[in-house]
Design a protein around this motif. Structure first.
Motif, PDB file in Angstrom:
ATOM      1  N   THR A  58      15.039  -2.199   4.578  1.00 17.94           N
ATOM      2  CA  THR A  58      14.363  -2.795   5.722  1.00 17.94           C
ATOM      3  C   THR A  58      14.227  -1.781   6.851  1.00 17.94           C
ATOM      4  O   THR A  58      15.216  -1.204   7.288  1.00 17.94           O
ATOM      5  CB  THR A  58      15.151  -4.013   6.237  1.00 17.94           C
ATOM      6  OG1 THR A  58      15.379  -4.917   5.150  1.00 17.94           O
ATOM      7  CG2 THR A  58      14.394  -4.715   7.347  1.00 17.94           C
ATOM      8  N   PRO A  59      13.013  -1.536   7.343  1.00 20.62           N
ATOM      9  CA  PRO A  59      12.843  -0.523   8.387  1.00 20.62           C
ATOM     10  C   PRO A  59      13.324  -1.010   9.753  1.00 20.62           C
ATOM     11  O   PRO A  59      13.320  -2.209  10.037  1.00 20.62           O
ATOM     12  CB  PRO A  59      11.332  -0.282   8.392  1.00 20.62           C
ATOM     13  CG  PRO A  59      10.740  -1.562   7.905  1.00 20.62           C
ATOM     14  CD  PRO A  59      11.728  -2.124   6.916  1.00 20.62           C
ATOM     15  N   GLY A  60      13.719  -0.062  10.594  1.00 23.56           N
ATOM     16  CA  GLY A  60      13.949  -0.348  11.996  1.00 23.56           C
ATOM     17  C   GLY A  60      12.632  -0.251  12.744  1.00 23.56           C
ATOM     18  O   GLY A  60      11.781   0.562  12.403  1.00 23.56           O
ATOM     19  N   VAL A  61      12.451  -1.088  13.762  1.00 24.29           N
ATOM     20  CA  VAL A  61      11.167  -1.182  14.439  1.00 24.29           C
ATOM     21  C   VAL A  61      11.318  -0.839  15.913  1.00 24.29           C
ATOM     22  O   VAL A  61      12.205  -1.362  16.604  1.00 24.29           O
ATOM     23  CB  VAL A  61      10.571  -2.595  14.303  1.00 24.29           C
ATOM     24  CG1 VAL A  61       9.219  -2.677  15.017  1.00 24.29           C
ATOM     25  CG2 VAL A  61      10.425  -2.969  12.836  1.00 24.29           C
ATOM     26  N   ILE A  62      10.459   0.050  16.400  1.00 21.86           N
ATOM     27  CA  ILE A  62      10.345   0.329  17.830  1.00 21.86           C
ATOM     28  C   ILE A  62       8.925  -0.037  18.237  1.00 21.86           C
ATOM     29  O   ILE A  62       7.948   0.479  17.683  1.00 21.86           O
ATOM     30  CB  ILE A  62      10.627   1.807  18.154  1.00 21.86           C
ATOM     31  CG1 ILE A  62      12.091   2.131  17.847  1.00 21.86           C
ATOM     32  CG2 ILE A  62      10.316   2.103  19.614  1.00 21.86           C
ATOM     33  CD1 ILE A  62      12.466   3.569  18.118  1.00 21.86           C
ATOM     34  N   SER A  63       8.819  -0.965  19.191  1.00 23.04           N
ATOM     35  CA  SER A  63       7.521  -1.467  19.608  1.00 23.04           C
ATOM     36  C   SER A  63       7.027  -0.725  20.839  1.00 23.04           C
ATOM     37  O   SER A  63       7.794  -0.440  21.769  1.00 23.04           O
ATOM     38  CB  SER A  63       7.604  -2.970  19.897  1.00 23.04           C
ATOM     39  OG  SER A  63       6.361  -3.471  20.320  1.00 23.04           O
ATOM     40  N   LYS A  64       5.728  -0.424  20.841  1.00 23.44           N
ATOM     41  CA  LYS A  64       5.096   0.218  21.988  1.00 23.44           C
ATOM     42  C   LYS A  64       3.733  -0.432  22.212  1.00 23.44           C
ATOM     43  O   LYS A  64       2.677   0.180  22.033  1.00 23.44           O
ATOM     44  CB  LYS A  64       4.956   1.722  21.757  1.00 23.44           C
ATOM     45  CG  LYS A  64       4.498   2.494  22.990  1.00 23.44           C
ATOM     46  CD  LYS A  64       4.330   3.972  22.674  1.00 23.44           C
ATOM     47  CE  LYS A  64       3.820   4.741  23.892  1.00 23.44           C
ATOM     48  NZ  LYS A  64       3.585   6.165  23.594  1.00 23.44           N
ATOM     49  N   GLY A  65       3.763  -1.720  22.563  1.00 21.20           N
ATOM     50  CA  GLY A  65       2.529  -2.441  22.833  1.00 21.20           C
ATOM     51  C   GLY A  65       1.685  -2.627  21.603  1.00 21.20           C
ATOM     52  O   GLY A  65       2.081  -3.307  20.653  1.00 21.20           O
ATOM     53  N   LEU A 120       0.985  -0.553  19.358  1.00 24.39           N
ATOM     54  CA  LEU A 120       1.482   0.201  18.208  1.00 24.39           C
ATOM     55  C   LEU A 120       2.953  -0.103  17.975  1.00 24.39           C
ATOM     56  O   LEU A 120       3.689  -0.460  18.906  1.00 24.39           O
ATOM     57  CB  LEU A 120       1.303   1.702  18.421  1.00 24.39           C
ATOM     58  CG  LEU A 120      -0.128   2.248  18.473  1.00 24.39           C
ATOM     59  CD1 LEU A 120      -0.098   3.745  18.742  1.00 24.39           C
ATOM     60  CD2 LEU A 120      -0.885   1.946  17.187  1.00 24.39           C
ATOM     61  N   GLU A 121       3.374   0.043  16.732  1.00 22.38           N
ATOM     62  CA  GLU A 121       4.780  -0.037  16.376  1.00 22.38           C
ATOM     63  C   GLU A 121       5.126   1.166  15.507  1.00 22.38           C
ATOM     64  O   GLU A 121       4.268   1.693  14.788  1.00 22.38           O
ATOM     65  CB  GLU A 121       5.091  -1.322  15.592  1.00 22.38           C
ATOM     66  CG  GLU A 121       5.123  -2.555  16.441  1.00 22.38           C
ATOM     67  CD  GLU A 121       5.615  -3.769  15.667  1.00 22.38           C
ATOM     68  OE1 GLU A 121       5.917  -4.762  16.319  1.00 22.38           O
ATOM     69  OE2 GLU A 121       5.681  -3.704  14.423  1.00 22.38           O
ATOM     70  N   TYR A 122       6.393   1.547  15.580  1.00 24.41           N
ATOM     71  CA  TYR A 122       6.873   2.654  14.755  1.00 24.41           C
ATOM     72  C   TYR A 122       8.008   2.121  13.897  1.00 24.41           C
ATOM     73  O   TYR A 122       9.009   1.625  14.405  1.00 24.41           O
ATOM     74  CB  TYR A 122       7.321   3.819  15.625  1.00 24.41           C
ATOM     75  CG  TYR A 122       6.207   4.324  16.519  1.00 24.41           C
ATOM     76  CD1 TYR A 122       5.252   5.215  16.027  1.00 24.41           C
ATOM     77  CD2 TYR A 122       6.089   3.894  17.836  1.00 24.41           C
ATOM     78  CE1 TYR A 122       4.212   5.656  16.828  1.00 24.41           C
ATOM     79  CE2 TYR A 122       5.056   4.334  18.646  1.00 24.41           C
ATOM     80  CZ  TYR A 122       4.114   5.221  18.137  1.00 24.41           C
ATOM     81  OH  TYR A 122       3.081   5.649  18.920  1.00 24.41           O
ATOM     82  N   LYS A 123       7.824   2.213  12.592  1.00 28.66           N
ATOM     83  CA  LYS A 123       8.834   1.727  11.663  1.00 28.66           C
ATOM     84  C   LYS A 123       9.565   2.927  11.072  1.00 28.66           C
ATOM     85  O   LYS A 123       8.955   3.795  10.453  1.00 28.66           O
ATOM     86  CB  LYS A 123       8.192   0.871  10.585  1.00 28.66           C
ATOM     87  CG  LYS A 123       7.721  -0.479  11.145  1.00 28.66           C
ATOM     88  CD  LYS A 123       7.216  -1.394  10.082  1.00 28.66           C
ATOM     89  CE  LYS A 123       6.975  -2.780  10.666  1.00 28.66           C
ATOM     90  NZ  LYS A 123       6.014  -2.795  11.770  1.00 28.66           N
ATOM     91  N   TYR A 124      10.875   2.940  11.290  1.00 30.91           N
ATOM     92  CA  TYR A 124      11.720   4.036  10.829  1.00 30.91           C
ATOM     93  C   TYR A 124      12.442   3.607   9.560  1.00 30.91           C
ATOM     94  O   TYR A 124      13.108   2.573   9.528  1.00 30.91           O
ATOM     95  CB  TYR A 124      12.717   4.434  11.922  1.00 30.91           C
ATOM     96  CG  TYR A 124      12.062   5.132  13.093  1.00 30.91           C
ATOM     97  CD1 TYR A 124      12.008   6.522  13.162  1.00 30.91           C
ATOM     98  CD2 TYR A 124      11.471   4.401  14.117  1.00 30.91           C
ATOM     99  CE1 TYR A 124      11.389   7.165  14.231  1.00 30.91           C
ATOM    100  CE2 TYR A 124      10.853   5.028  15.193  1.00 30.91           C
ATOM    101  CZ  TYR A 124      10.824   6.413  15.235  1.00 30.91           C
ATOM    102  OH  TYR A 124      10.207   7.052  16.290  1.00 30.91           O
TER     103      TYR A 124
END
Length: 388
Positions: A345-352, A354-358
């Motif tokens: 399961t990826p970690g998620v960082i939200s930026k409006g 866009l999202e970045y899944k690590y």
């Protein structure tokens, strides 16, 4: 199952041990291999905090949901499905609060025999807690996951729950297991697994009533800007004009219908109208990373391809019409990205927008994937997130 006070991590000692829940050999409610993730919830009965978890695999007992007093570690109730625990056991449960009072009403969990159970904790007295559905006087699952030959598909992941637009709830989960040594060997005739979105509208769901989606392309793709993707991608069908009444399923296999041992065992995510999950395909290549994976993103309501691009396929750091793949003269947004290692399961960082899944994988590296963020859709609150 243990409870430890970690309020002050710098001074943890044996005095921080709160309790241990274990069962002696002569107990009526037994634990097996305790792989179920405990969850802390508040219940209406006594308005108290409790820990819930499955009774584990190979318990020598029937399959049960354990409800334990959080303060003392004492068993309040073991809710019995009356299904044999031989070669079976209950996985990690997910609680659901349907009226936003922060008190759990229902709990869902799956077992190794493919049963998706719904437990009713709405009673003001713990004696009223029960399996939500019955067949006659016998507890019955909300759904039974089986393959095309009727063989049970094991459910080991913790499901996730969202709202169905026509009422009731969607329960999302994949099938397969990956915790025994033999699970790492695919063999010559592996079982076909599925990912499911099952509607709970207050009655048991039959597999034959589900909308079926399919993977119809899997390869290196050509983007709309004429560049090629640097990883394998998947295109998924968008069958059905409306949200299905009973739910949907996606067989985990490539377009040529071969079965290569793909399975879904890691907790899924539900974000922005999409259900997000990873799959894994083991390999016995000693020079590899134990296998490979897919990161999948589907329309949460239909289980099919999301209408707009959601994954950055041309690596320009944006999500646009250029992030589509050419197939038989048409451009389609992708529904999956391949990985040459096993990811969870990826970690998620939200930026409006866009999202970045690590993703951390079996190679020891961390990857990042740019995806579409919040589009204003509303599929209901899924969880609380702590900001630090």
């Amino acid at each position: 199952v243990f409870a430890v006070d970690v309020s002050n991590p710098a001074t943890i000692s044996q005095n921080n041990f709160l309790w241990e829940f274990a069962t002696p050999s002569d107990a009526s409610d037994k634990l097996g291999v305790a792989m179920s993730e405990p969850t802390i919830i508040r219940v209406a009965a006594g308005n108290k905090w409790v820990a819930i978890f499955g009774n584990g695999y190979e318990s020598g007992d029937t399959v049960k949901l354990m409800v334990v007093d959080l303060a003392t570690g004492s068993l309040i109730k073991a809710i019995d499905t009356e299904v044999s625990g031989e070669g079976n056991g209950l996985g990690s449960p997910v609680p659901v609060d349907i009226d936003n009072d922060r008190i759990t009403d229902y709990v869902y969990a799956g077992d190794l025999n493919g049963n998706l159970w719904k437990f009713d904790l709405t009673g003001s007295n713990s004696n009223q807690w029960k399996v939500a559905f019955k067949s006659g006087s016998t507890p019955a699952p909300l759904f039974n996951a089986v393959d095309d030959d009727g063989n049970p598909q094991p459910i080991t992941m913790r499901p996730i729950v969202g709202r169905h637009p026509a009422g009731g709830y969607y329960v999302y989960f994949g099938t397969g297991k990956y915790f025994e040594t033999s699970d790492a060997t695919v063999g010559d005739n592996p079982q076909l697994q599925d990912f499911y979105g099952i509607r709970d509208a207050g009655s048991v769901v039959d597999r034959d009533n589900l909308l079926v989606q399919d993977v119809f392309f899997e390869n290196i793709g050509t983007n709309k800007d004429s560049s090629t993707t640097d990883v394998q991608v998947r295109l998924v069908s968008s069958n059905g004009a409306d949200v299905p009444e009973y739910g949907w399923r996606l067989p985990l296999q490539p377009p040529d219908d071969r079965v290569d041992g793909e399975r879904a065992v890691s907790r899924p995510l539900l974000r922005n109208g999409r259900v997000i999950f990873t799959t894994l395909i083991p390999t016995d290549n000693i020079c590899g990373f134990g296998g490979r994976s897919w990161l999948m993103e589907l329309d949460a309501y239909t289980g099919g391809r999301y209408a707009d691009p959601v994954l950055d396929t041309n690596n320009d750091g944006l999500i646009s019409a250029l992030d589509t793949i050419l197939f038989e003269g048409e451009y389609y947004p992708i529904s999956g990205r391949g990985s040459d290692e096993i990811i969870k399961t990826p970690g998620v960082i939200s930026k409006g927008s866009l999202e970045y899944k690590y993703t951390s994988g079996s190679s020891g590296t961390v990857g990042v994937i740019t995806e579409k963020g919040d589009d204003g859709g509303d599929i209901g609150r899924q969880s609380w997130r702590q900001l630090q």
